[in-house]
Design a protein around this motif. Structure first.
Motif, PDB file in Angstrom:
ATOM      1  N   UNK A  52       0.871  -1.172   0.000  1.00  0.00           N
ATOM      2  CA  UNK A  52       0.000   0.000   0.000  1.00  0.00           C
ATOM      3  C   UNK A  52       0.906   1.219   0.000  1.00  0.00           C
ATOM      4  N   UNK A  53       0.947   1.903  -1.132  1.00  0.00           N
ATOM      5  CA  UNK A  53       1.796   3.082  -1.236  1.00  0.00           C
ATOM      6  C   UNK A  53       1.058   4.283  -0.667  1.00  0.00           C
ATOM      7  N   UNK A  54       1.606   4.824   0.393  1.00  0.00           N
ATOM      8  CA  UNK A  54       1.020   5.984   1.068  1.00  0.00           C
ATOM      9  C   UNK A  54       1.549   7.283   0.463  1.00  0.00           C
ATOM     10  N   UNK A  55       1.229   7.498  -0.806  1.00  0.00           N
ATOM     11  CA  UNK A  55       1.568   8.747  -1.506  1.00  0.00           C
ATOM     12  C   UNK A  55       3.066   9.038  -1.508  1.00  0.00           C
ATOM     13  N   UNK A  56       3.856   8.024  -1.857  1.00  0.00           N
ATOM     14  CA  UNK A  56       5.310   8.229  -1.944  1.00  0.00           C
ATOM     15  C   UNK A  56       5.633   9.321  -2.949  1.00  0.00           C
ATOM     16  N   UNK A  57       6.682  10.060  -2.651  1.00  0.00           N
ATOM     17  CA  UNK A  57       7.115  11.140  -3.539  1.00  0.00           C
ATOM     18  C   UNK A  57       8.414  10.796  -4.258  1.00  0.00           C
ATOM     19  N   UNK A  58       8.947   9.621  -3.985  1.00  0.00           N
ATOM     20  CA  UNK A  58      10.158   9.187  -4.685  1.00  0.00           C
ATOM     21  C   UNK A  58       9.772   8.149  -5.742  1.00  0.00           C
ATOM     22  N   UNK A  59      10.731   7.500  -6.329  1.00  0.00           N
ATOM     23  CA  UNK A  59      10.467   6.514  -7.389  1.00  0.00           C
ATOM     24  C   UNK A  59      10.445   5.089  -6.839  1.00  0.00           C
TER      25      UNK A  59
ATOM     26  N   UNK B 252       0.399   4.158   8.961  1.00  0.00           N
ATOM     27  CA  UNK B 252       0.518   2.705   9.024  1.00  0.00           C
ATOM     28  C   UNK B 252      -0.852   2.020   9.144  1.00  0.00           C
ATOM     29  N   UNK B 253      -1.650   2.432  10.106  1.00  0.00           N
ATOM     30  CA  UNK B 253      -2.950   1.779  10.334  1.00  0.00           C
ATOM     31  C   UNK B 253      -3.875   1.948   9.131  1.00  0.00           C
ATOM     32  N   UNK B 254      -3.916   3.149   8.569  1.00  0.00           N
ATOM     33  CA  UNK B 254      -4.763   3.380   7.395  1.00  0.00           C
ATOM     34  C   UNK B 254      -4.315   2.554   6.208  1.00  0.00           C
ATOM     35  N   UNK B 255      -3.000   2.440   6.025  1.00  0.00           N
ATOM     36  CA  UNK B 255      -2.474   1.607   4.945  1.00  0.00           C
ATOM     37  C   UNK B 255      -2.812   0.142   5.146  1.00  0.00           C
ATOM     38  N   UNK B 256      -2.711  -0.324   6.389  1.00  0.00           N
ATOM     39  CA  UNK B 256      -3.085  -1.711   6.694  1.00  0.00           C
ATOM     40  C   UNK B 256      -4.557  -1.962   6.399  1.00  0.00           C
ATOM     41  N   UNK B 257      -5.416  -1.037   6.816  1.00  0.00           N
ATOM     42  CA  UNK B 257      -6.850  -1.198   6.575  1.00  0.00           C
ATOM     43  C   UNK B 257      -7.173  -1.211   5.092  1.00  0.00           C
ATOM     44  N   UNK B 258      -6.530  -0.335   4.316  1.00  0.00           N
ATOM     45  CA  UNK B 258      -6.764  -0.305   2.867  1.00  0.00           C
ATOM     46  C   UNK B 258      -6.308  -1.611   2.231  1.00  0.00           C
ATOM     47  N   UNK B 259      -5.161  -2.116   2.636  1.00  0.00           N
ATOM     48  CA  UNK B 259      -4.679  -3.393   2.111  1.00  0.00           C
ATOM     49  C   UNK B 259      -5.568  -4.553   2.495  1.00  0.00           C
ATOM     50  N   UNK B 260      -6.083  -4.532   3.713  1.00  0.00           N
ATOM     51  CA  UNK B 260      -6.947  -5.620   4.184  1.00  0.00           C
ATOM     52  C   UNK B 260      -8.226  -5.722   3.369  1.00  0.00           C
ATOM     53  N   UNK B 261      -8.718  -4.590   2.874  1.00  0.00           N
ATOM     54  CA  UNK B 261      -9.936  -4.602   2.053  1.00  0.00           C
ATOM     55  C   UNK B 261      -9.732  -5.368   0.748  1.00  0.00           C
ATOM     56  N   UNK B 262      -8.515  -5.402   0.255  1.00  0.00           N
ATOM     57  CA  UNK B 262      -8.202  -6.063  -1.013  1.00  0.00           C
ATOM     58  C   UNK B 262      -7.720  -7.495  -0.814  1.00  0.00           C
ATOM     59  N   UNK B 263      -7.213  -7.800   0.350  1.00  0.00           N
ATOM     60  CA  UNK B 263      -6.598  -9.105   0.619  1.00  0.00           C
ATOM     61  C   UNK B 263      -7.576 -10.252   0.402  1.00  0.00           C
TER      62      UNK B 263
ATOM     63  N   UNK C 263       1.004  -6.983  -5.785  1.00  0.00           N
ATOM     64  CA  UNK C 263      -0.195  -6.159  -5.887  1.00  0.00           C
ATOM     65  C   UNK C 263       0.120  -4.838  -5.207  1.00  0.00           C
ATOM     66  N   UNK C 264       0.000  -3.751  -5.946  1.00  0.00           N
ATOM     67  CA  UNK C 264       0.298  -2.432  -5.398  1.00  0.00           C
ATOM     68  C   UNK C 264      -0.969  -1.599  -5.412  1.00  0.00           C
ATOM     69  N   UNK C 265      -1.299  -1.052  -4.256  1.00  0.00           N
ATOM     70  CA  UNK C 265      -2.442  -0.160  -4.104  1.00  0.00           C
ATOM     71  C   UNK C 265      -1.877   1.236  -3.873  1.00  0.00           C
ATOM     72  N   UNK C 266      -2.274   2.183  -4.674  1.00  0.00           N
ATOM     73  CA  UNK C 266      -1.788   3.555  -4.540  1.00  0.00           C
ATOM     74  C   UNK C 266      -2.824   4.418  -3.836  1.00  0.00           C
ATOM     75  N   UNK C 267      -2.415   5.022  -2.737  1.00  0.00           N
ATOM     76  CA  UNK C 267      -3.267   5.972  -2.040  1.00  0.00           C
ATOM     77  C   UNK C 267      -2.815   7.380  -2.426  1.00  0.00           C
ATOM     78  N   UNK C 268      -3.760   8.255  -2.656  1.00  0.00           N
ATOM     79  CA  UNK C 268      -3.424   9.631  -3.030  1.00  0.00           C
ATOM     80  C   UNK C 268      -2.965  10.458  -1.838  1.00  0.00           C
ATOM     81  N   UNK C 269      -3.263   9.952  -0.635  1.00  0.00           N
ATOM     82  CA  UNK C 269      -2.820  10.630   0.579  1.00  0.00           C
ATOM     83  C   UNK C 269      -2.105   9.621   1.476  1.00  0.00           C
TER      84      UNK C 269
END
Length: 110
Positions: A41-48, A71-82, A61-67
């Motif tokens: 779960x990419x938490x709006x990385x600004x690098x490459x 950690x907890x929010x990224x885990x929850x977003x990933x869990x929805x797809x798992x 599987x990569x999930x891109x978050x715009x914001x």
């Protein structure tokens, strides 16, 4: 140890720093437990880092978050797809021993 059939979804929130993520994913690919899916779960990385990881590990599987959800929010977003029977949350700077997942699944299912 007997190999289990349960799918383990490994969810890794990430924000920048390709080296630590690369080390984490490499350790997961060396796991003795094979039935895994790796979700970054990419938490709006600004690098490459995500582009680099996509090139090195195209089956992730990569999930891109715009914001940055943290950690907890990224885990929850990933869990929805798992799709796994079990969820295994990791920090992006974690390096596991090759039998870590196998031992965890064995303990859970025994």
């Amino acid at each position: 140890m007997k190999q289990s059939n349960e799918l383990v979804s490994i969810i890794i929130p990430h924000h920048n720093n390709v080296k630590i993520l690369h080390n984490c994913i490499t350790s997961l690919h060396q796991s003795t437990y094979e039935n895994i899916e790796i979700i970054i779960v990419d938490n709006a990385s600004t690098d490459s880092s995500i582009q680099n990881i996509k090139e090195q590990f195209p089956k992730l599987l990569i999930i891109n978050s715009k914001i940055n959800l943290g950690y907890a929010g990224g885990c929850n977003l990933g869990a929805k797809t798992a799709k796994g029977d079990f969820l295994f949350f990791l920090n992006n700077d974690t390096v596991i021993c090759k039998d870590t997942i196998e031992l965890l699944v064995e303990k859970i299912t025994s």
